[in-house]
Write a protein that holds these residues in place. Sequence first.
Motif, short mmCIF file in Angstrom:
data_model
loop_
_atom_site.label_atom_id
_atom_site.label_comp_id
_atom_site.label_asym_id
_atom_site.label_seq_id
_atom_site.Cartn_x
_atom_site.Cartn_y
_atom_site.Cartn_z
N ARG A 39 2.08 -7.92 -0.54
CA ARG A 39 1.17 -6.85 -0.96
C ARG A 39 0.40 -6.29 0.23
NH1 ARG A 39 -3.71 -8.30 -5.01
NH2 ARG A 39 -4.40 -9.31 -3.08
N ALA A 40 -0.04 -7.18 1.13
CA ALA A 40 -0.76 -6.73 2.32
C ALA A 40 0.13 -5.88 3.22
CB ALA A 40 -1.29 -7.94 3.09
N ASP A 62 -7.74 -5.29 -5.40
CA ASP A 62 -7.95 -5.13 -3.95
C ASP A 62 -9.11 -6.01 -3.50
OD1 ASP A 62 -7.67 -4.21 -1.41
OD2 ASP A 62 -8.53 -2.23 -1.77
N ASN A 89 1.06 -12.13 -2.24
CA ASN A 89 -0.18 -11.71 -1.57
C ASN A 89 0.12 -11.18 -0.18
OD1 ASN A 89 -3.23 -11.73 -1.75
ND2 ASN A 89 -2.95 -12.91 0.13
N ARG A 128 3.46 3.82 -3.32
CA ARG A 128 3.08 2.47 -2.92
C ARG A 128 1.69 2.11 -3.44
NH1 ARG A 128 5.68 0.21 1.61
NH2 ARG A 128 7.93 0.44 1.24
N ALA A 129 0.78 3.06 -3.40
CA ALA A 129 -0.58 2.80 -3.88
C ALA A 129 -0.59 2.54 -5.38
CB ALA A 129 -1.49 3.98 -3.54
N PHE A 167 0.34 -1.20 -6.61
CA PHE A 167 -0.44 -2.32 -6.09
C PHE A 167 -0.69 -3.32 -7.21
CE2 PHE A 167 -4.34 -4.53 -4.93
CZ PHE A 167 -4.11 -4.84 -3.60
N ARG A 199 2.72 -4.09 2.27
CA ARG A 199 2.95 -2.80 1.61
C ARG A 199 1.71 -1.91 1.71
NH1 ARG A 199 7.31 -3.07 -2.29
NH2 ARG A 199 6.27 -1.55 -3.61
N GLN A 200 0.54 -2.52 1.63
CA GLN A 200 -0.70 -1.75 1.73
C GLN A 200 -0.86 -1.17 3.13
OE1 GLN A 200 -4.29 -3.99 0.93
NE2 GLN A 200 -5.24 -2.23 -0.09
N SER A 232 1.59 -0.46 5.13
CA SER A 232 2.59 0.60 5.22
C SER A 232 2.11 1.86 4.53
CB SER A 232 3.91 0.12 4.60
OG SER A 232 4.87 1.14 4.59
N THR A 233 1.40 1.69 3.41
CA THR A 233 0.85 2.84 2.68
C THR A 233 -0.16 3.60 3.52
OG1 THR A 233 1.17 1.75 0.54
CG2 THR A 233 -0.43 3.54 0.61
N LYS A 234 -1.04 2.86 4.19
CA LYS A 234 -2.05 3.51 5.05
C LYS A 234 -1.39 4.24 6.20
CE LYS A 234 -5.74 0.24 3.93
NZ LYS A 234 -6.64 -0.83 4.47
#
Length: 291
Positions: free
Chosen positions: A215-216, A249, A212, A241-242, A245, A218-219, A221-223
């Motif tokens: 995942r946050a 979400d 968890n 990356r998206a 997931f 990586r998210q 980093s994706t943004k």
Amino acid sequence: MLLLIALGSLVLLALATWYLLDKQSTAISNQGIALAAGAPAASLLSKRRGAANNAIIITGPTQSGKTSLWYHLRFPTSRNPQDNDEDGKENAKRPANSPKPSLPETLASMAINTADTDIHEASALLIDIPGHPKFKFDRDSHLALAKGVLFVIDSTTVSQSLRTTAEALYEVLANKHVQEKECHILLLCNKQDEPSSLSNVRIKAMLEDEINSLRASRQASTKSLGHNNNDDDDDAAADERAADFLGYDGKKFSFEDLSNPVQFNEASMVVGHDAGGLEHIERWIADTIHS
């Protein structure tokens, strides 16, 4: 004079022959090294009979017991005779004061092990991938063949290696082939014979928390990558990356949210077949191949 010329010609011929043989030997040797390192990956294995339908990938961090598990599944008759009673039936429990059964010596593998074997009337191709980072490409390539994945965890050291274990597991679960085929996953909490081992319930909760958090990260980093619209490479990385997931979400990660059937089980390679969890693993392999 003619004799000297003839002798010179023979020497040159001998030298040329030696050079060609040495070059051929070196090429064969290099090919053998490449095979040992798993260089052919899925391109070679896919040519084997049924490889795309019965491959069980054994992966996980280093020193977790993957090769020992592969050995026991590959050579079931190698189990220690002292685990059996006089009628050949295995004892469910070993006396507390008795020495641990001997095991074949296995070191951290630096080569991919493969073997065809029959398990409960199911023909399985067992592929043991070393946990060293240099085998990451080979692991991902072999996952394209996977019918099921056995992810082996050292229950005695997972607290110290939680981040790296969660990262390796995330990469397996997010693999496009694993997701597309909804491969069956068995998370094996190994070395349960050790006093310092954690239960599979505890390890599952720890991994869910760590994934968890991962995942946050990586998210986020994706943004960050997605905001840079001038770089096509960054955009591609953000899209990748998206796509990987895991879970939903806005909801804390849970293994139950994955489309893949995921099981947790405890095991030990030193306390016998049934007590060590090997019977459950074999049944899982057979059920996975027949599914």
